[in-house]
Design an enzyme around this catalytic site. Structure first.
Site, PDB file in Angstrom:
ATOM      1  N   HIS A 172      -1.345  -4.146  -5.487  1.00 46.77           N
ATOM      2  CA  HIS A 172      -2.633  -3.595  -5.056  1.00 46.77           C
ATOM      3  C   HIS A 172      -2.372  -2.401  -4.147  1.00 46.77           C
ATOM      4  O   HIS A 172      -1.229  -2.125  -3.771  1.00 46.77           O
ATOM      5  CB  HIS A 172      -3.495  -4.658  -4.372  1.00 46.77           C
ATOM      6  CG  HIS A 172      -2.938  -5.204  -3.100  1.00 46.77           C
ATOM      7  ND1 HIS A 172      -1.775  -5.950  -3.040  1.00 46.77           N
ATOM      8  CD2 HIS A 172      -3.383  -5.125  -1.807  1.00 46.77           C
ATOM      9  CE1 HIS A 172      -1.536  -6.312  -1.794  1.00 46.77           C
ATOM     10  NE2 HIS A 172      -2.490  -5.816  -1.029  1.00 46.77           N
ATOM     11  N   HIS A 211      -3.091  -1.524  -1.024  1.00 47.13           N
ATOM     12  CA  HIS A 211      -2.997  -1.546   0.427  1.00 47.13           C
ATOM     13  C   HIS A 211      -1.666  -0.942   0.858  1.00 47.13           C
ATOM     14  O   HIS A 211      -0.647  -1.094   0.181  1.00 47.13           O
ATOM     15  CB  HIS A 211      -3.135  -2.973   0.964  1.00 47.13           C
ATOM     16  CG  HIS A 211      -4.562  -3.406   1.111  1.00 47.13           C
ATOM     17  ND1 HIS A 211      -4.947  -4.733   1.149  1.00 47.13           N
ATOM     18  CD2 HIS A 211      -5.714  -2.683   1.254  1.00 47.13           C
ATOM     19  CE1 HIS A 211      -6.267  -4.804   1.300  1.00 47.13           C
ATOM     20  NE2 HIS A 211      -6.746  -3.591   1.359  1.00 47.13           N
ATOM     21  N   ASP A 214       0.691  -1.531   3.007  1.00 48.05           N
ATOM     22  CA  ASP A 214       1.933  -2.278   3.203  1.00 48.05           C
ATOM     23  C   ASP A 214       2.604  -2.644   1.886  1.00 48.05           C
ATOM     24  O   ASP A 214       3.714  -3.177   1.882  1.00 48.05           O
ATOM     25  CB  ASP A 214       1.687  -3.524   4.048  1.00 48.05           C
ATOM     26  CG  ASP A 214       0.651  -4.466   3.456  1.00 48.05           C
ATOM     27  OD1 ASP A 214      -0.379  -3.974   2.957  1.00 48.05           O
ATOM     28  OD2 ASP A 214       0.848  -5.693   3.491  1.00 48.05           O
ATOM     29  N   HIS A 215       1.952  -2.338   0.779  1.00 45.33           N
ATOM     30  CA  HIS A 215       2.541  -2.559  -0.541  1.00 45.33           C
ATOM     31  C   HIS A 215       2.796  -1.245  -1.286  1.00 45.33           C
ATOM     32  O   HIS A 215       3.312  -1.267  -2.402  1.00 45.33           O
ATOM     33  CB  HIS A 215       1.611  -3.438  -1.387  1.00 45.33           C
ATOM     34  CG  HIS A 215       1.414  -4.810  -0.833  1.00 45.33           C
ATOM     35  ND1 HIS A 215       1.993  -5.933  -1.407  1.00 45.33           N
ATOM     36  CD2 HIS A 215       0.737  -5.254   0.254  1.00 45.33           C
ATOM     37  CE1 HIS A 215       1.652  -7.004  -0.698  1.00 45.33           C
ATOM     38  NE2 HIS A 215       0.898  -6.611   0.313  1.00 45.33           N
ATOM     39  N   HIS A 237      -8.724 -10.851  -3.418  1.00 42.90           N
ATOM     40  CA  HIS A 237      -8.332 -10.189  -2.185  1.00 42.90           C
ATOM     41  C   HIS A 237      -9.460  -9.237  -1.789  1.00 42.90           C
ATOM     42  O   HIS A 237     -10.482  -9.152  -2.463  1.00 42.90           O
ATOM     43  CB  HIS A 237      -7.000  -9.463  -2.388  1.00 42.90           C
ATOM     44  CG  HIS A 237      -6.324  -9.039  -1.132  1.00 42.90           C
ATOM     45  ND1 HIS A 237      -6.171  -9.863  -0.046  1.00 42.90           N
ATOM     46  CD2 HIS A 237      -5.753  -7.847  -0.775  1.00 42.90           C
ATOM     47  CE1 HIS A 237      -5.535  -9.223   0.920  1.00 42.90           C
ATOM     48  NE2 HIS A 237      -5.273  -7.992   0.508  1.00 42.90           N
ATOM     49  N   ASP A 267      -1.275 -10.189  -2.880  1.00 39.44           N
ATOM     50  CA  ASP A 267      -2.086 -10.782  -1.826  1.00 39.44           C
ATOM     51  C   ASP A 267      -3.294 -11.486  -2.446  1.00 39.44           C
ATOM     52  O   ASP A 267      -4.025 -10.900  -3.260  1.00 39.44           O
ATOM     53  CB  ASP A 267      -2.569  -9.708  -0.861  1.00 39.44           C
ATOM     54  CG  ASP A 267      -1.457  -9.173   0.023  1.00 39.44           C
ATOM     55  OD1 ASP A 267      -0.288  -9.521  -0.239  1.00 39.44           O
ATOM     56  OD2 ASP A 267      -1.752  -8.410   0.952  1.00 39.44           O
ATOM     57  N   HIS A 290       5.681 -12.657   2.507  1.00 43.13           N
ATOM     58  CA  HIS A 290       4.502 -11.987   3.063  1.00 43.13           C
ATOM     59  C   HIS A 290       4.013 -12.721   4.317  1.00 43.13           C
ATOM     60  O   HIS A 290       2.868 -13.140   4.421  1.00 43.13           O
ATOM     61  CB  HIS A 290       3.396 -11.898   2.001  1.00 43.13           C
ATOM     62  CG  HIS A 290       2.326 -10.881   2.319  1.00 43.13           C
ATOM     63  ND1 HIS A 290       1.195 -11.198   3.018  1.00 43.13           N
ATOM     64  CD2 HIS A 290       2.229  -9.567   2.015  1.00 43.13           C
ATOM     65  CE1 HIS A 290       0.425 -10.121   3.137  1.00 43.13           C
ATOM     66  NE2 HIS A 290       1.047  -9.111   2.541  1.00 43.13           N
TER      67      HIS A 290
END
Length: 316
Positions: free
Chosen positions: A63, A65, A67-68, A140, A211, A269
């Site tokens: 996805h 976001h 942090d990914h 999510h 997530d 995670h």
């Protein structure tokens, strides 16, 4: 087939752990590796690992976001300087291509290799003679996908002792038999492939879930998987917070692995509130109460993906 973690933290990096990225090493199967997610600093993690970006073949984003995702432009740029000349395909949700186009064009980054960006909304996203990859929507704050990597069954080994009893020595006819074709020897003896080829080797299944909080989409992706990689952002004492932020607890990850009939579960995670390995041990304990074959992901550690065989009971 092995799993190698480059980042196991959620949200933001800490001095102990980087944000999310995991590699699926397929050195024997494809002489390459695949990557799932690419948080900020991933290319630095690669430099500290045995991985080489020139061997990176496919990269899957769960996805969009940060942090990914925030490590992706830098990693793509660096790949060309580290021997990466072969094609690379990046898969992810809609919006991924726009993000990369803007990042790479504004920074005037030069990509000296064939780069393909494939946006998807789930379903079968890749298949060849050896593998297929399916994606499924999770639950999510934004669209987040899990990936199911299926290694196709490989032909069984030849029963060489039986073949020698027929007077057939190693040679071209062995190859035909392994492909399932019946053959006739020079002496006129008919040898049926079904009688001299052992049962096919079951392909392995690896599930990498992005997530998510518990939802119906996880079960088909994880069904009968040999290895399930699942987020465990919080311990179950923070179940309410996990639900509020669309994440899962370690116990919820274990419940999914149990319900799916998985063989092994890797938790990753982790919230930055858990700063040490010792602080993660309660998450491991609560997961093992439900699914004993659970391990904590650790950065720069290799986790083999074992092939399930008859009599090979999960966790044994």
């Amino acid at each position: 087939m092995e799993i190698y973690f480059l980042g196991t933290n959620a949200g933001v990096p800490t001095l102990q752990r980087n944000v999310t990225s995991v590699a699926l090493r397929l050195l024997e199967e494809r002489r390459s590796f695949w990557m799932f997610d690419c948080g900020e600093g991933t290319q630095h993690q690669v430099l500290r690992s045995p991985l080489r970006l020139g061997k990176l073949e496919k990269l899957f984003i769960t996805h969009l976001h940060g942090d990914h995702l925030f490590g992706l432009p830098g990693l793509l740029s660096s790949r060309g300087y580290q021997g990466g000349t072969g094609p690379l395909t990046v898969y992810g949700p809609p919006g991924l291509k726009a993000y990369l186009d803007i990042s790479l064009s504004v920074s005037q980054s030069r990509i000296p290799y064939p780069l393909e960006v494939v946006e998807h909304s789930g379903g079968l996203i890749f298949e060849d003679d050896g593998f297929k990859v399916e994606a499924g929507l999770l639950e999510h704050r934004i669209d987040s996908y899990g990936y199911r990597v299926t290694e196709k069954d490989s032909p069984g080994n030849l029963n060489k002792e039986l073949l020698l009893s027929y007077g057939l020595k190693p040679g071209p006819l062995y190859g035909l038999l392994k492909k399932g074709q019946d053959v006739t020897t020079e002496e006129g003896v008919l040898i049926r492939a079904a009688e001299v080829v052992n049962a096919p080797k079951r392909g392995r299944i690896v599930t990498v879930l992005g997530d998510t909080r518990p939802c119906q989409g996880t079960l088909p992706l994880a069904w009968d998987a040999d290895l399930i990689i699942h987020e465990a952002t919080f311990g179950h004492d923070l179940e309410g917070m996990a639900h509020q932020y669309h994440h899962s607890t370690a116990r919820q990850a274990a419940e999914l692995a149990r319900d799916a009939g998985g063989r092994e579960l890797l938790l990753t995670h982790f919230s930055s509130r858990y700063t040490t390995h010792e602080e993660l041990l309660p998450l491991l304990a609560e997961a093992r109460e439900i699914f004993p074959q659970t391990l904590l992901a650790e950065e720069f550690c290799t986790f083999p993906v074992y092939r399930r065989t008859p009599g090979n009971v999960p966790g044994k």
